[in-house]
Each structure stands twice: as C-alpha cells, then as structure tokens.
Design a protein around this motif. Structure first.
Motif, PDB file in Angstrom:
ATOM      1  N   ARG A 172       8.699  -5.145 -81.899  1.00  0.00           N
ATOM      2  CA  ARG A 172       8.879  -3.614 -81.939  1.00  0.00           C
ATOM      3  C   ARG A 172      10.351  -3.816 -82.936  1.00  0.00           C
ATOM      4  NH1 ARG A 172      10.658  -1.812 -76.091  1.00  0.00           N
ATOM      5  NH2 ARG A 172      11.701  -0.151 -77.412  1.00  0.00           N
TER       6      ARG A 172
ATOM      7  N   TYR B 218      -2.682   3.003 -67.444  1.00  0.00           N
ATOM      8  CA  TYR B 218      -2.796   1.708 -68.264  1.00  0.00           C
ATOM      9  C   TYR B 218      -3.790   0.939 -68.168  1.00  0.00           C
ATOM     10  CZ  TYR B 218       2.158   2.537 -69.190  1.00  0.00           C
ATOM     11  OH  TYR B 218       3.377   2.775 -69.370  1.00  0.00           O
TER      12      TYR B 218
ATOM     13  N   GLU C  52       2.280  -3.077 -67.961  1.00  0.00           N
ATOM     14  CA  GLU C  52       3.492  -2.507 -67.443  1.00  0.00           C
ATOM     15  C   GLU C  52       4.602  -3.619 -67.579  1.00  0.00           C
ATOM     16  OE1 GLU C  52       6.268  -0.081 -65.374  1.00  0.00           O
ATOM     17  OE2 GLU C  52       4.777   0.270 -66.472  1.00  0.00           O
TER      18      GLU C  52
ATOM     19  N   GLY D 248       5.995  -3.906 -71.302  1.00  0.00           N
ATOM     20  CA  GLY D 248       6.395  -2.681 -71.870  1.00  0.00           C
ATOM     21  C   GLY D 248       5.402  -2.656 -73.302  1.00  0.00           C
TER      22      GLY D 248
ATOM     23  N   MET E 268       2.813  -0.562 -74.320  1.00  0.00           N
ATOM     24  CA  MET E 268       2.794   0.773 -74.943  1.00  0.00           C
ATOM     25  C   MET E 268       4.026   1.227 -75.726  1.00  0.00           C
ATOM     26  SD  MET E 268      -0.534   1.583 -74.515  1.00  0.00           S
ATOM     27  CE  MET E 268      -0.567  -0.234 -75.031  1.00  0.00           C
ATOM     28  N   ARG E 269       5.163   1.045 -74.980  1.00  0.00           N
ATOM     29  CA  ARG E 269       6.400   1.575 -75.729  1.00  0.00           C
ATOM     30  C   ARG E 269       6.760   0.454 -77.133  1.00  0.00           C
ATOM     31  NH1 ARG E 269       9.387   5.369 -77.783  1.00  0.00           N
ATOM     32  NH2 ARG E 269      11.593   4.816 -77.705  1.00  0.00           N
ATOM     33  N   SER E 270       6.499  -0.555 -76.755  1.00  0.00           N
ATOM     34  CA  SER E 270       6.690  -1.749 -77.988  1.00  0.00           C
ATOM     35  C   SER E 270       5.676  -1.402 -79.043  1.00  0.00           C
ATOM     36  CB  SER E 270       6.489  -2.979 -77.488  1.00  0.00           C
ATOM     37  OG  SER E 270       7.614  -3.469 -76.736  1.00  0.00           O
TER      38      SER E 270
ATOM     39  N   GLU F 113       4.514   1.486 -79.919  1.00  0.00           N
ATOM     40  CA  GLU F 113       4.985   2.781 -80.663  1.00  0.00           C
ATOM     41  C   GLU F 113       5.978   2.467 -81.417  1.00  0.00           C
ATOM     42  OE1 GLU F 113       6.701   7.254 -79.416  1.00  0.00           O
ATOM     43  OE2 GLU F 113       6.296   5.780 -77.961  1.00  0.00           O
ATOM     44  N   LYS F 114       7.145   1.697 -80.987  1.00  0.00           N
ATOM     45  CA  LYS F 114       8.166   1.282 -81.614  1.00  0.00           C
ATOM     46  C   LYS F 114       7.928   0.447 -83.002  1.00  0.00           C
ATOM     47  CE  LYS F 114      11.961   2.139 -81.062  1.00  0.00           C
ATOM     48  NZ  LYS F 114      12.790   3.215 -81.342  1.00  0.00           N
TER      49      LYS F 114
ATOM     50  N   ASN G 170       2.541  10.043 -85.298  1.00  0.00           N
ATOM     51  CA  ASN G 170       2.836   9.637 -83.839  1.00  0.00           C
ATOM     52  C   ASN G 170       1.840   9.272 -83.208  1.00  0.00           C
ATOM     53  OD1 ASN G 170       1.803  12.311 -82.631  1.00  0.00           O
ATOM     54  ND2 ASN G 170       2.987  13.156 -84.366  1.00  0.00           N
TER      55      ASN G 170
ATOM     56  N   ASP H  87       1.257  10.233 -80.299  1.00  0.00           N
ATOM     57  CA  ASP H  87       0.468  11.504 -79.258  1.00  0.00           C
ATOM     58  C   ASP H  87      -0.498  12.424 -80.022  1.00  0.00           C
ATOM     59  OD1 ASP H  87       2.404  10.760 -77.110  1.00  0.00           O
ATOM     60  OD2 ASP H  87       3.801  11.927 -78.474  1.00  0.00           O
TER      61      ASP H  87
END
Length: 314
Positions: free
Chosen positions: A76, A151, A206, A209, A211-213, A215-216, A252, A254
């Motif tokens: 990330r 998830y 979870e 992390g 999904m957040r990683s 995205e970044k 993005n 989304d």
C-alpha cells in the motif's frame, strides 16, 4: 521457489508487462519470487526491479541479482517508496499477485488453513498486528456478522457469529479446530469445505486489512506509473476483482463515474484486456490454486506521476 509458491499466469502477466528491457518495474507481491525472476530474465543490464512483501519469510527467496531492490513492507506504500528511491517521474510497470501464497497456506502455524489444527493467526506480517483469534474473541456479534457477510459473502453469517459468541462464553476460541467445532451446526454437510473457505477468507481479509490496502495500492500504483506504463493485477476472489475492475474503469474502487468540468473521464488507466485473462486447463491441472485466478492489465493514459498530462504522441 517452487515449494514456496507456484507463480500463476506467469507468461501472460510478464509478457504484457515488460515491454522495455531497460525499464524500471515493481513486483508488489514478491512471495516466492516467481514473477520477479521472470521479469529479471527479460531485463537487460540497465533494467531495474523493486519488489515488496510484508511477510518476512518471503525475503529468504531473494535472488542474487544487483538489479533487484527488495523492500519488507506493505504494498500500500508503493508510491512513497518509489518516490524515496528517486522514481518521481514514474516507472514502466507494476505487477501484483494478490491473495495468500502456497507457503502461507501450507505452514500450519500460520493459521491460514482449516486443514491443520493450529492457532488462529492469519497475519501476513507475523511481527505485528491483530490475529484472527483476537477478532474471533474480541469483536461483537454484530461486527463478526458484518465481517463474514462483507468479506466472505457467507449466507448464514448471523448464525455463525451467534455460535462463535456462545462458544467463547465458556472459553476463548483460539485454534482452527475450536472454531470449526463452535460453528459446526451452521456448516452445510454437502458444502462444508466451501463454507469454511469463505469464513477463513473473511477473517484473513479483516486481519490484514486487505481491501483497504488494495485500494491504497491501486491509487499508489496509478500515481507511480509513467505515461504508457502498465499495471498487471492477478486476483482470486470476486471482491478483489471487482475493486480492480472498478479502479481501471472509473479511477476508484467503488465504480463511481469520474469526470471533469468538461465531461471528460478523469481515470488514470485504460484497460488493455476488456475481459480478464484466466489460466488454461493445463495450468490448473499443474496448480489447482490457479483455478480462480483472473488477470487484468491496464495502461497509464492519464496524468503522469508528477501530475502532468501525458502527451498523446508518446
């Protein structure tokens, strides 16, 4: 390397990525080093490869090659590291093979697989962070239900969460066998392994992390490519693939349409393959873990890494 992890879609991904033997490339998920070795084999003396992995055990797979820089960190942060290394003008290509390595699945004490009776760990980086046992015993029933539903897309996530909370009233649920025993009543007999796989996927995502990683990483990768540079991403489940597909199409994760004041799309990438590339039957026969893999390839067509629009004639 072959015992640690068998690289998936190796020829398809690297052939689409490495177009300049003197270029600079990044392997965001080094793992067993399979993709990195193939990239290095196609680079000349001037070529460079920067690889990342958050799992310290993967560092032992580093080949003896002066063209390689291996960074022990989460992908990330790829853009930050590339800037620090002096590549502010952008690099030629980035590859990411998402998911869990064969080594992680096959090492019982890592807790990634329900095939072994071991502690519920599931951390990509064993040196820090929350374990799966921490989540199982520390989250509320509502939080657990949300994790399994979001998830893992688990059908009876509410019932599974209730059974876990009931079991931990007597004693903490800390091992894979204890978790399976706790939720046994909610596992369909005809699809027990499939249900467990979804639950473990949700917990792993979870814990790390993911999904957040991701995205970044996608944001950082797009910012790190030069105009005409390529991004190749191999996914293994629908959540990852949807995020990658949305980012390539809309800029993005989304999938929201992004346009400037004049109605022009502001996405930094353009898809090279409209449909994902999947493994041939022969590869799946050699490596069953490749069966769910999808490869998406995109090219940087928007502003370059410094924020300046790329020239149309480049």
């Amino acid at each position: 390397m072959s015992e640690y992890h068998i690289p998936v879609l190796l020829e398809e991904s690297v052939s689409a990525l490495v177009l300049n033997p003197s270029g600079v490339y990044a392997d965001a998920t080094f793992g067993g080093g399979g993709h990195s070795r193939e990239i290095l084999s196609r680079l000349g003396p001037e070529g460079r490869l920067i690889a990342f992995d958050r799992d310290s055990e993967a560092l032992a797979n580093r080949p003896d090659d002066c063209r390689l820089t291996l960074i022990h960190n989460n992908f990330r942060f790829i853009h930050n590291f590339l800037i620090e290394l002096g590549y502010s003008e952008g690099i030629d290509g980035i590859i990411a093979d998402l998911g869990v390595s064969s080594h992680q699945f096959d090492t019982p004490e890592r807790g990634f697989s329900f095939r072994y009776d071991a502690g519920l760990d599931m951390r990509m980086d064993t040196g820090s962070g929350t374990t799966a046992a921490d989540i199982i015993n520390g989250r509320t029933m509502e939080e657990l239900e949300k994790i399994f539903r979001m998830y893992g897309e688990v059908d009876n996530s509410g019932r599974i969460a209730r059974l876990i909370c009931k079991a931990r009233e007597s004693s903490p649920v800390t091992t894979t066998s204890e978790l399976e025993n706790a939720i046994a009543g909610a596992l369909p007999p005809a699809a027990r392994h499939k249900a467990l796989a979804k639950i473990y996927q949700a917990l792993r995502i979870e814990v790390n992390g993911e999904m957040r990683s991701l995205e970044k990483f996608l944001q950082g990768a797009a910012a790190s490519l030069r105009h005409g540079g390529r991004l190749a991403v191999i996914t293994y489940h629908s959540l990852e693939d949807r995020m990658v597909k949305n980012f390539i199409r809309c800029g993005n994760v989304d999938g929201k349409d992004s346009r400037d004041l004049y109605g022009h799309a502001t996405t930094p990438l353009t898809a090279v393959n409209r449909k994902p590339i999947v493994p041939e039957e022969e590869e799946i026969g050699r490596n069953t873990r490749a069966r769910s893999a999808k490869l998406r390839i995109a090219e940087k067509t928007g502003p370059d890494a410094s924020g300046r629009p790329g020239r149309e004639d480049e």
